[in-house]
Scaffold this active site. Structure first.
Site, PDB file in Angstrom:
ATOM      1  N   HIS A 275      -6.765 -33.210  23.379  1.00  0.00           N
ATOM      2  CA  HIS A 275      -6.838 -33.800  24.720  1.00  0.00           C
ATOM      3  C   HIS A 275      -7.503 -32.819  25.691  1.00  0.00           C
ATOM      4  CE1 HIS A 275      -5.137 -36.432  27.979  1.00  0.00           C
ATOM      5  NE2 HIS A 275      -5.286 -35.313  28.665  1.00  0.00           N
ATOM      6  N   GLU A 276      -6.980 -31.610  25.733  1.00  0.00           N
ATOM      7  CA  GLU A 276      -7.521 -30.620  26.673  1.00  0.00           C
ATOM      8  C   GLU A 276      -8.942 -30.203  26.272  1.00  0.00           C
ATOM      9  OE1 GLU A 276      -6.018 -30.536  29.313  1.00  0.00           O
ATOM     10  OE2 GLU A 276      -4.024 -31.221  28.707  1.00  0.00           O
ATOM     11  N   HIS A 279     -11.223 -32.638  27.958  1.00  0.00           N
ATOM     12  CA  HIS A 279     -11.455 -32.284  29.374  1.00  0.00           C
ATOM     13  C   HIS A 279     -12.423 -31.103  29.460  1.00  0.00           C
ATOM     14  CE1 HIS A 279      -8.654 -34.917  31.390  1.00  0.00           C
ATOM     15  NE2 HIS A 279      -7.603 -34.470  30.750  1.00  0.00           N
ATOM     16  N   GLU A 305     -10.356 -38.297  32.263  1.00  0.00           N
ATOM     17  CA  GLU A 305      -9.320 -38.685  31.304  1.00  0.00           C
ATOM     18  C   GLU A 305      -9.928 -39.488  30.150  1.00  0.00           C
ATOM     19  OE1 GLU A 305      -6.550 -37.283  31.558  1.00  0.00           O
ATOM     20  OE2 GLU A 305      -5.150 -38.398  30.284  1.00  0.00           O
TER      21      GLU A 305
HETATM   22 ZN    ZN Z   1      -5.710 -35.354  30.749  1.00  0.00          ZN
END
Ligand code: ZN
Length: 515
Positions: A275-276, A279, A305
């Site tokens: 997830h990170e 980003h 996101e």
């Molecule tokens: Zn996020």
């Protein structure tokens, strides 16, 4: 032609533009310095540094605000009116002027005192929230949320021309999007996902008991490092640190820092790291020519996101991905996973199960947590819900949307940090990101027909390149709406996302797909 346009080597040269750019460069340096102090506070600083750090942050933020809103910036922008008309509207120069004007006009509307008070209330609110959550005592948190809400109402009053007061708050996170548009997406998700979750609950459930481990942390770190390396994490531009709250930070396109946490009884760190990474990759792949300008960051939280969710879910919970990675994992944790086959593992990491905590929620029920928060914060803002009634209103909706009973406020209204710092209007962007991630994925699958094979083989170069060329490189050059249009060819649309979730439910739970 003291300040007017002159051509030199084919480049339009304009002194007012150069001056604006250099001022914006300083402001951007200050902003990155603020974020760096915050990163340090989270990752490195001993707790004893908190009081002095708060002063440092307040000083830098005040100086940044003064510089960003200086009369001189407005004068330069006025001067550039004519010059702007000569420019290609899609050029770096035109984009920079446009974004600078929007940022300046928005920031000028908010008195410095109010800005400072909101910042102070956010810090105080965070402290109160931590105590309230640890003791599951909403009454301790109530003054913080009341003060934040009051300050946000005053903030809204600084603006005019909106359809809904919530528009002003949403605009801070999803620039240009109206409440009505976000609401249409969220209500569609609510309408479709409550019955889908119920159908899944009636189907036979996969075994996921083995996902509680134990998974020795040393093994998790090894597997995670290898996994991130395959995705594109290069030590020359990336850092990974361990802290309580996973996050991604960018200090320019070649300095990306992500954080994660480990727990022996879960493999959550792998999904959180992906997830990170998503980003971070967005920030990393912005055109380096945009560095030291306000264009050098993601265009909205929803689009941001969409990138984290794309790597966490579309890649990270897919069967092709685990075909490539699972042998490594099973080898790392033979005691727990030795007897678990790939398909069983894939089913388990995609298990749908209504639960109390948003950040632990699966892909289907996650959005219902968001709808709930969106509805409650709008009702708080317009005064139709009182703060005394907030915990009960939360619990009622949890029962209605997710069918779960909230045992105490720590597992209910006190679970998220957002309202403690006044971040009303933030929550919808999580669901917008989910929706957009699948719109982007649809485009990617067409552009890279053997994407699944590449993912299975651990080749992510084409995937990263597509994202760079169609989304990342633009940074804030265009509005979020225009950026989305470039990436997916149209506006936000929840249907592809719902189709994806239904197809997955059909695959993993045998729930009948709908026409
Ligand atoms: Zn996020």
């Amino acid at each position: 032609m003291a300040r007017g346009a002159a051509r030199a080597g084919g480049q339009v040269v304009n002194r007012a533009f150069d001056e604006l750019r250099s001022r914006l460069g300083e402001v951007w340096d200050l902003r990155l310095t603020t974020w760096l102090l915050e990163w340090d506070q989270e990752v490195m600083m001993p707790r004893g540094g908190a009081a002095i750090r708060a002063e440092q942050l307040a000083t830098i933020e005040r100086v940044t605000h003064e510089r960003a809103t200086a009369d001189e910036v407005g004068r330069l922008l006025d001067e550039l009116d004519g010059y702007e008309d000569e420019l290609d509207p899609e050029s770096f120069e035109a984009s920079l002027i446009r974004v600078a004007r929007r940022d300046w006009e928005k920031a000028r509307r908010v008195p410095t005192d109010l800005q400072a008070e909101m910042a102070r209330a956010a810090v105080d609110g965070f402290e109160l929230w931590m105590t309230a959550r640890d003791t599951s005592d909403y009454t301790r948190f109530r003054p913080a949320i009341e003060r934040n809400l009051e300050l946000r109402r005053r903030y809204v009053e600084c603006f005019d021309g909106f359809d809904d007061p919530y528009d002003v708050l949403l605009d801070d996170f999803e620039p240009g999007m109206k409440t009505a548009e976000a609401e249409a997406v969220l209500l569609r998700l609510r309408e479709a996902l409550i019955p889908l979750a119920a159908e899944i609950a009636d189907a036979p459930q996969p075994d996921s008991a083995f996902l509680t481990g134990p998974f020795p942390v040393a093994g998790q770190k090894r597997a995670e490092t290898e996994l991130l390396r395959r995705l594109g994490f290069e030590p020359t531009a990336w850092r990974l640190d361990e802290i309580v709250h996973p996050a991604a930070y960018s200090f320019g396109t070649a300095d990306i820092r992500i954080t994660t946490r480990y727990s022996e009884d879960s493999l959550e760190t792998l999904f959180s790291a992906m997830h990170e990474f998503g980003h971070g990759l967005y920030e990393h792949q912005i055109d380096p020519a945009l560095n030291r300008t306000p264009l050098a960051t993601g265009v909205s939280l929803g689009l941001h996101e969409s990138q984290s969710r794309l790597w966490e879910n579309l890649v990270g919970r897919s069967l092709p991905f685990w075909r490539g990675v699972y042998p490594l994992l099973a080898e790392t944790f033979p005691d727990v996973l030795g007897a678990v086959d790939l398909e069983a593992f894939h089913q388990a990491v995609n298990k749908v199960e209504p639960s109390l905590i948003r950040v632990d929620a699966d892909e289907v029920t996650y959005n219902l947590h968001i709808v709930l928060r969106f509805e409650l914060e709008r009702a708080l803002l317009d005064g139709t819900l009182s703060l005394d009634d907030l915990p009960e209103a939360w619990n009622v909706r949890m029962r209605e949307y997710l069918g779960v009973e909230v045992p105490d406020d720590a597992h209910g209204v006190l679970q998220d940090v957002h309202w403690s710092s006044g971040a009303f209007g933030y929550f919808p962007t999580y669901s917008l990101g989910n929706v957009i991630s699948v719109q982007i994925w649809g485009r990617l699958k067409t552009a890279v027909p053997d994407l699944d094979d590449q993912i299975e083989a651990g080749e992510f170069g084409n995937l990263r390149a597509w994202l760079r060329d169609h989304l990342h490189r633009f940074g804030r050059m265009f509005t979020p709406r225009e950026t989305l249009e470039r990436a997916v060819g149209g506006p936000i649309d929840p249907e592809p996302y719902l189709g994806y979730l239904r197809a997955k439910a059909a695959d993993l739970y045998g729930v009948a797909p709908r026409a």
